[in-house]
Design an enzyme around this catalytic site. Structure first.
Site, PDB file in Angstrom:
ATOM      1  N   ASP A  14      33.556 -35.244  20.139  1.00 29.93           N
ATOM      2  CA  ASP A  14      32.553 -35.967  20.923  1.00 29.93           C
ATOM      3  C   ASP A  14      32.963 -35.955  22.402  1.00 29.93           C
ATOM      4  O   ASP A  14      33.580 -34.991  22.865  1.00 29.93           O
ATOM      5  CB  ASP A  14      32.435 -37.395  20.359  1.00 29.93           C
ATOM      6  CG  ASP A  14      31.039 -37.985  20.528  1.00 29.93           C
ATOM      7  OD1 ASP A  14      30.627 -38.162  21.686  1.00 29.93           O
ATOM      8  OD2 ASP A  14      30.373 -38.280  19.531  1.00 29.93           O
ATOM      9  N   HIS A  31      29.862 -42.381  24.568  1.00 30.28           N
ATOM     10  CA  HIS A  31      29.351 -41.946  23.267  1.00 30.28           C
ATOM     11  C   HIS A  31      30.472 -41.758  22.246  1.00 30.28           C
ATOM     12  O   HIS A  31      30.392 -42.229  21.108  1.00 30.28           O
ATOM     13  CB  HIS A  31      28.580 -40.639  23.483  1.00 30.28           C
ATOM     14  CG  HIS A  31      27.749 -40.196  22.325  1.00 30.28           C
ATOM     15  ND1 HIS A  31      28.215 -39.317  21.381  1.00 30.28           N
ATOM     16  CD2 HIS A  31      26.486 -40.490  21.966  1.00 30.28           C
ATOM     17  CE1 HIS A  31      27.268 -39.086  20.490  1.00 30.28           C
ATOM     18  NE2 HIS A  31      26.194 -39.790  20.823  1.00 30.28           N
ATOM     19  N   ASN A  63      17.622 -36.202  17.011  1.00 24.55           N
ATOM     20  CA  ASN A  63      16.726 -37.328  17.351  1.00 24.55           C
ATOM     21  C   ASN A  63      15.435 -36.864  18.022  1.00 24.55           C
ATOM     22  O   ASN A  63      14.929 -37.549  18.900  1.00 24.55           O
ATOM     23  CB  ASN A  63      17.442 -38.270  18.325  1.00 24.55           C
ATOM     24  CG  ASN A  63      18.825 -38.634  17.858  1.00 24.55           C
ATOM     25  OD1 ASN A  63      19.019 -38.940  16.680  1.00 24.55           O
ATOM     26  ND2 ASN A  63      19.787 -38.588  18.753  1.00 24.55           N
ATOM     27  N   ALA A  96      24.105 -29.330  12.124  1.00 23.98           N
ATOM     28  CA  ALA A  96      23.739 -29.992  10.865  1.00 23.98           C
ATOM     29  C   ALA A  96      22.882 -29.097   9.966  1.00 23.98           C
ATOM     30  O   ALA A  96      22.902 -29.238   8.742  1.00 23.98           O
ATOM     31  CB  ALA A  96      22.997 -31.295  11.164  1.00 23.98           C
ATOM     32  N   SER A 105      23.366 -39.903  15.927  1.00 20.77           N
ATOM     33  CA  SER A 105      24.769 -39.939  16.363  1.00 20.77           C
ATOM     34  C   SER A 105      25.490 -41.150  15.803  1.00 20.77           C
ATOM     35  O   SER A 105      26.687 -41.095  15.531  1.00 20.77           O
ATOM     36  CB  SER A 105      24.851 -40.025  17.891  1.00 20.77           C
ATOM     37  OG  SER A 105      24.614 -38.794  18.483  1.00 20.77           O
TER      38      SER A 105
END
Lengths: 452, 77
Positions: free
Chosen positions: A206, A237, A332, A347, A399
Site C-alpha cells: 500500500d 491509506h 470502487n 483482483a 480497500s
C-alpha cells in the site's frame, strides 16, 4: 443410465437442481443461474463438478482425464499468462488448472461418464476429490435472524462496558464506541475468535505505514519501499488498511477494537507513493518481496481498471505455489444499482482473491465492483488507524473491505499450518456467511473469523 | 533508420528455465532490464515490445500500467 445415476446421486446429496442443465465449462454464470432457477427447487449447484487432484499429481490428473476418462480437455497453460476465460474454452468438456491442481468438468460430460461427488475414488488415482460446483447464492441462512443475533451480542458487550443506554432495545447504537469493536469486526465475528494471528506474516502492499503510530509500539514490522520514498506513510491509506488487518486488540481509552490479527508479523511494502499512485512494475516488485518472504497472507487494496494481467496472474499462481494467498480489492467504480463495473486488476486474475465491499446491513456498497468477486468484507464507514497526529479515521471502499478478509485469513492460517495458499482460500470461501445475493456481487458472502 | 520505440514493459516468463537466463536473452534483444522478480517469474524494464515477444520462454509482454487508490483525502478508496 449414467445420466440417471448422476442425477440420483446429486439428489441424495441434497443439492439437486432437478435435472442436468447441460452446463458446459464455457457456459457463463448468468446462463448457469438461469438454467438452475428454471429447474426449480433451491438450486445450489451449477451441475458442473470440480475435480481436485492429489498434491503434485496435477499433470498426471490432466493426463488421466484425457486418456482414461476421455474428456476433451483445455489446459490453462494454453492461455496467455494462464488467464483462462471460461467462455473461450469452446467445446472443451473439462478445463485443467495445473498450477492449483483442479479441473472443472461440464455437467453433460460428467453425467455421460457417471461422474458423481459420491463415486468411489481408487487409491492409486491422481484424483483427491470430486465436488459439485456451487453457486454462492441463495442459501438457507436467514440474514435477518443473523443480524438480530449480532445486535443482541453487541448489546451485551455494550452493557458490559457500562455504556448501555435507556431505550437501546428499540434504537440500537451501532457506533464503534458502543460495540467495543468496529461493526466490520463484529459482523465477521472477530471478537468471538480466540485467534490473534501469532506467528503469521501478513504483507500489506500500500502507501506504507506510520511506523511511529503509538498503537503499534513494540510490534514486529518488516518494511520495504518500492517507490523510492521512505516507508513512512504520508498518505494515510496504508496505515488504515494495515490497521484493520493487523491492528491492536485493545486500543487505549474508549477507542474500539479495529484490528484483526493483533499478533501478526507485519510486512509493510510501500508500492504506492504518498500521493497514492504507483505502477504495475512497482506493485509486482512488492508481490515478489512478499512471496519471497513467504507471507501466507498478502493484502492489496489497490488496482487499475484493466483486464486481467498475465503478470498478476503469474504472481498469484506463484503465491499459491509458495503457500501464500493474494487478497485484493474488487474496486470502487460502480454506482449501484444502475452501473456495476467489473473487478479491477489484480483482483480480476483467477489466482487472486477478489474482495467486494458490503455495508453493515450486508448489502453491496454502492461503489463496489462486481463480476469476478470471491468474497466480501465490510467496506463502508470503516474506522481504523491513521497517521499521526490524526491517529484514526473512518473511510469507505473495497480497500477497507480487503484487510477484513486478510485479517481473518491470518486467523485461519494460525489454526493450521495446512491452511496455506489454495487451502486457505477454500477455507475462507467455505466458512463465509452466505448471503441471498448474486455471487457476482458478494462472492461466497461475508468473511468470517474462525469460531474457536 | 526507423526510430527505436522504448516503453516501460512488464514481461511474464514461463518459469520453465532460470529467469536470469531469460533476462539475459531479453537484454541481448535490446531490453533494458530494471527488475528481475524471481519469485513471480516477471522481468520489468524498458524496450520495444515487438522485439521481445519472440524471446524463448516469454509468455506475455505488456505495457506497465499506472495503479492507484485515489488522491489523499478522497472519501472512497
Amino acid at each position: 443410465m449414467a445420466t440417471k445415476k448422476a442425477r440420483r446421486a446429486r439428489s441424495e446429496n441434497g443439492h439437486s437442481n432437478g435435472s442436468s442443465n447441460g452446463a458446459q465449462v464455457s457456459t457463463n454464470t448468468d446462463a448457469l443461474l438461469l438454467a438452475a432457477l428454471q429447474a426449480g427447487n433451491d438450486a445450489a449447484t451449477t451441475g458442473r463438478f470440480l475435480v481436485t487432484f492429489k498434491e503434485g499429481a496435477a499433470e498426471q490428473g490432466a493426463e488421466h482425464l484425457e486418456s482414461v476418462s476421455g474428456f476433451r480437455t483445455a489446459n490453462a497453460r494454453d492461455f496467455t499468462g494462464q488467464a483462462v476465460a471460461l467462455e473461450a474454452t469452446g467445446d472443451a468438456e473439462a478445463v485443467v488448472f495445473p498450477e492449483i491442481g483442479v479441473a472443472l468438468i461440464g455437467s453433460e460430460a460428467a453425467a455421460s461418464r457417471g461422474m458423481t461427488a459420491e463415486a468411489a475414488i481408487e487409491e492409486d488415482s491422481p484424483v483427491q476429490s470430486i465436488d459439485p460446483e456451487y453457486f454462492m447464492f441463495a442459501t438457507a441462512v436467514n440474514t435477518a435472524d443473523y443480524m438480530r443475533g449480532i445486535l443482541r451480542m453487541a448489546q451485551m458487550i455494550s452493557a458490559d462496558l457500562g455504556e448501555a443506554q435507556a431505550g437501546a432495545e428499540e434504537q440500537f447504537d451501532v457506533s464503534p464506541e458502543a460495540l467495543g469493536a468496529t461493526p466490520g469486526l463484529i459482523l465477521s465475528r472477530v471478537p468471538f475468535s480466540s485467534r490473534d494471528g501469532n506467528g503469521i506474516k501478513v504483507a500489506v502492499l500500500d502507501t506504507g505505514f506510520d511506523l511511529g503510530h503509538p498503537e503499534f509500539t513494540g510490534r514486529s514490522i518488516a518494511q520495504q519501499t518500492f517507490v523510492g520514498q521512505p516507508v513512512q506513510d504520508l498518505h494515510g491509506h496504508g496505515t488504515h488498511t494495515a490497521g484493520t488487518a493487523c491492528g491492536p486488540k485493545s486500543p487505549p481509552g474508549l477507542i474500539p477494537r479495529y484490528g484483526i490479527g493483533f499478533r501478526t508479523q507485519m510486512f509493510i511494502g510501500k508500492v504506492l507513493t504518498n500521493s497514492g499512485s504507483g505502477t504495475q512494475a512497482q506493485v509486482l516488485a512488492g508481490m515478489n518481496w512478499a512471496i519471497a518472504n513467504k507471507c501466507p497472507v498478502i493484502s492489496m487494496s489497490l488496482g487499475a481498471p484493466v483486464p486481467p494481467q498475465p503478470s498478476y496472474t503469474a504472481a498469484g499462481a506463484a503465491a499459491l505455489a509458495n503457500g501464500c494467498l493474494i487478497i485484493a480489492a474488487a474496486g470502487n467504480d460502480s454506482q449501484r444499482p444502475t452501473i456495476i463495473k467489473p473487478a479491477i486488476a489484480p483482483a480480476n486474475s483467477p489466482t487472486v482473491m477478489s474482495v467486494a465491499a458490503l455495508d453493515i446491513n450486508l448489502r453491496p456498497a454502492v461503489f463496489s465492483n462486481g463480476g469476478k468477486v470471491d468474497i466480501s468484507g465490510i467496506g463502508v464507514n470503516v474506522f481504523s488507524s491513521f497517521p499521526r497526529p490524526t491517529l484514526h479515521k473512518t473511510l469507505s471502499g473495497t480497500s477497507m473491505a480487503t484487510p477484513h478478509v486478510a485479517g481473518c485469513a491470518a486467523l485461519w492460517a494460525q489454526t493450521s499450518s495446512a491452511l496455506r495458499g489454495t487451502a486457505l482460500r477454500a477455507k475462507l470461501i467455505a466458512t463465509a456467511l452466505h448471503l441471498p445475493l448474486p455471487a457476482s456481487d458478494v462472492g461466497a458472502g461475508l468473511v468470517q473469523a474462525p469460531p474457536f | 533508420m526507423p526510430q527505436e520505440k522504448k516503453e516501460s514493459l512488464v514481461i511474464t516468463t514461463s518459469g520453465k528455465r532460470s529467469i536470469h537466463e531469460v533476462a539475459r536473452d531479453l537484454k541481448d534483444a535490446g531490453f533494458e532490464v530494471e527488475q528481475v522478480l524471481d519469485s513471480i517469474n516477471v522481468v520489468t524494464g524498458k524496450g520495444d515490445a515487438g522485439k521481445l515477444r519472440s524471446v524463448q520462454d516469454v509468455v506475455d509482454v505488456s505495457g506497465d500500467t499506472p495503479v492507484d487508490i485515489g488522491p489523499p483525502g478522497s472519501s472512497v478508496s
